[in-house]
Design a protein around this motif. Sequence first.
Motif, PDB file in Angstrom:
ATOM      1  N   ASP A 139      14.516   3.860 -13.963  1.00 17.06           N
ATOM      2  CA  ASP A 139      13.347   3.837 -13.077  1.00 17.06           C
ATOM      3  C   ASP A 139      13.687   4.499 -11.740  1.00 17.06           C
ATOM      4  N   GLU A 140      13.621   5.833 -11.725  1.00 15.25           N
ATOM      5  CA  GLU A 140      13.990   6.584 -10.517  1.00 15.25           C
ATOM      6  C   GLU A 140      13.114   6.190  -9.319  1.00 15.25           C
ATOM      7  N   PRO A 141      11.752   6.109  -9.503  1.00 12.49           N
ATOM      8  CA  PRO A 141      10.916   5.766  -8.337  1.00 12.49           C
ATOM      9  C   PRO A 141      11.298   4.401  -7.735  1.00 12.49           C
ATOM     10  N   LEU A 142      11.595   3.419  -8.598  1.00 10.66           N
ATOM     11  CA  LEU A 142      11.966   2.075  -8.106  1.00 10.66           C
ATOM     12  C   LEU A 142      13.247   2.158  -7.275  1.00 10.66           C
ATOM     13  N   LYS A 143      14.255   2.843  -7.853  1.00 13.29           N
ATOM     14  CA  LYS A 143      15.556   2.954  -7.171  1.00 13.29           C
ATOM     15  C   LYS A 143      15.377   3.609  -5.808  1.00 13.29           C
ATOM     16  N   PHE A 182       4.799  -6.752 -11.312  1.00  7.31           N
ATOM     17  CA  PHE A 182       5.927  -7.017 -10.426  1.00  7.31           C
ATOM     18  C   PHE A 182       6.651  -5.707 -10.075  1.00  7.31           C
ATOM     19  N   LEU A 183       6.975  -4.907 -11.098  1.00  9.49           N
ATOM     20  CA  LEU A 183       7.746  -3.681 -10.830  1.00  9.49           C
ATOM     21  C   LEU A 183       6.910  -2.657 -10.057  1.00  9.49           C
ATOM     22  N   HIS A 184       5.606  -2.604 -10.350  1.00 13.31           N
ATOM     23  CA  HIS A 184       4.740  -1.703  -9.557  1.00 13.31           C
ATOM     24  C   HIS A 184       4.770  -2.089  -8.086  1.00 13.31           C
ATOM     25  N   ALA A 185       4.781  -3.390  -7.830  1.00 12.46           N
ATOM     26  CA  ALA A 185       4.797  -3.843  -6.426  1.00 12.46           C
ATOM     27  C   ALA A 185       6.032  -3.304  -5.713  1.00 12.46           C
ATOM     28  N   LEU A 186       7.132  -3.129  -6.463  1.00 11.71           N
ATOM     29  CA  LEU A 186       8.375  -2.630  -5.861  1.00 11.71           C
ATOM     30  C   LEU A 186       8.510  -1.115  -6.033  1.00 11.71           C
ATOM     31  N   GLY A 187       7.425  -0.447  -6.413  1.00 12.85           N
ATOM     32  CA  GLY A 187       7.444   1.010  -6.524  1.00 12.85           C
ATOM     33  C   GLY A 187       7.903   1.508  -7.879  1.00 12.85           C
TER      34      GLY A 187
END
Length: 407
Positions: A200-204, A139-144
Motif C-alpha cells: 500500500d504505497e499511498p498509505l506508507k 479504516f485504511l482509507h481514513a489513513l490514506g
Amino acid sequence: MTPTAILDPAQLVDRTPARNVDDIVAKLYLHAWNGETKPQMLGRMQLISDPVEAADLLMQPDHFPKYYSFLTELGRSRLDANGADWEKRRDLTQPLYREAARTANRAPLTASYARWLTDDAIQSGRIGHALLAAASEIFLHALGGSIPTGPVADWLLTLRETAQFAQHVAMFDPSPAQHAKLREDVAQLRQDLRGLLIKDEPLKHYLHDRLVALDHSMDLLGEVTINLFAGVETTVASISWALNILARDPEMQAYLAREVALHGTDAPALSHFIQEVMRYCPPVPLLVRTVAADNQTLAGRPVAKGDLIALSIVGLHHHRDHWNDPASFDAKRPEFVENSYHRRAYLPFSAGPRVCGGLGLARAEVAIALGQLLQRYRVLPVTTPITYELSLNLRPRGTSQLQFEPL
Ligand code: HEM
C-alpha cells in the motif's frame, strides 16, 4: 415487544478459579446482576464497577496509566502508550479519524458496506468476513490507504486466535513454552501484515509524510496493526451482536425495518436499539489501568502503587442502581428513548482523555451496516440463546450461521 434476556445461561457460570477469559466475562455479568458493586479482587486485579470510581480512574490518565501487557505483545501503539509518547501517536491518527467521521464524508462509508455486503456474501455464511473487509476498507482509507481489504479480513480472522491466546497468557500464569509460542505467533502475524501493507504505497507515503511533518518517529507497523484491530473488530462485534439479537426477536426486527424504511439509518428507533446493544454486550467489557505512584486514592479510597484496576464496563452497564431491570434486553429502553441515562454508567467507548479515537466513525458505521441489512433482508429467527467469546473484544459466536432471507 417484551424485554428479553439474551445471553446463554449455560455460559454464565461463576467458576472459581476462572479457567479462561470467557469465565471472567461470566463473572462480570453475574457480579452485576447479583448487585455486587463494591470493589473486589479478580485474580491479580481489583475489579470496580461504580460510576464515580470509573470517572475518577478515567479522568486522570497520569495517575492511572494504561496497562496492557498482552496488547504490547502484538505491537506498540497509542492504545497502550502513555504520556508524551501517547500524545505523539494520537496526533498521527486522530485528525484522520475525525475527518473520516464527518457527516459530509458519509457516502464512502455507505459505499464500502454496500460493496462488501453482497447477496452472495450474506447468503453463503460469509457475512462476518464481509463486515471485516468493509470496516477495514473504511479504516485504511481514513489513513490514506487503498489496498483491497479481503486479505486484511483474512488476517484479522487469524489474529483473533493469537489475541485470545495472548490474553490468556497475560491473565493466567503462562508456562515458558506458552510464552515462546506466543512470541512466535506474534512475529508471524506481524510479518504477514507487513507483507500486505507494504503493497500500500499511498498509505506508507501518507503516514510517513505526516510523521515527518509532526517531527515524530515510531514503528508505523505496530501503530497501524493495533489501531486496525481496535477499530475494525469492535465495530464488527457491535454489528454482529445486533444481528444475533435481531434473530431472537422477529417482532422488534420488523419494527426496526419499518422505522429505517421511513427515516433511514438516522432513525431514532435504530439508534436506541444500537445503544441498548452496546449497553448489554459492550465489545470492550473491561478496561485495565495501573496505579502510577504511592499515596494515591481512587474516589477517596487508598490504592497502592502498582495495583491493577479493572473497570468492568459490563458492571457499569448492568448496575442495578442506574438501570431499570438491567438483565433484560429492551430495544425501547426508556433511559435511551428519554435520553435520561446516567452518563457515567454508560461507557461503551470509555471516557476522558483516552476515550475511543474512532467513536464517531464507529457509530456511523454500525448504523449504516444495520440500516442496509434491515432494508434488504430478514434475519431468520433463532431460538437458542447467544454464546460469546472474548479475544480483546467481546463478540457473539454463530454470526456465520445466521440465515438471511431477501425482502
Ligand atoms: C463500536 C466500535 C468501537 C468500540 C465499542 C470502541 C471502544 C473503545 C474503547 C472502550 C476504548 C478505550 C480502551 C481503553 O481505554 O483501554 C477505545 C480506544 C480506542 N479506539 Fe475504539 N471502539 C470502537 C471503534 C473504533 C474505531 C472505528 C476506531 C478507529 C477507526 C477506534 C480507535 C480507537 C483508538 C485509536 C483508541 C485508543 C484511544 C487512545 O487512547 O488514544 N475505535 N475504543
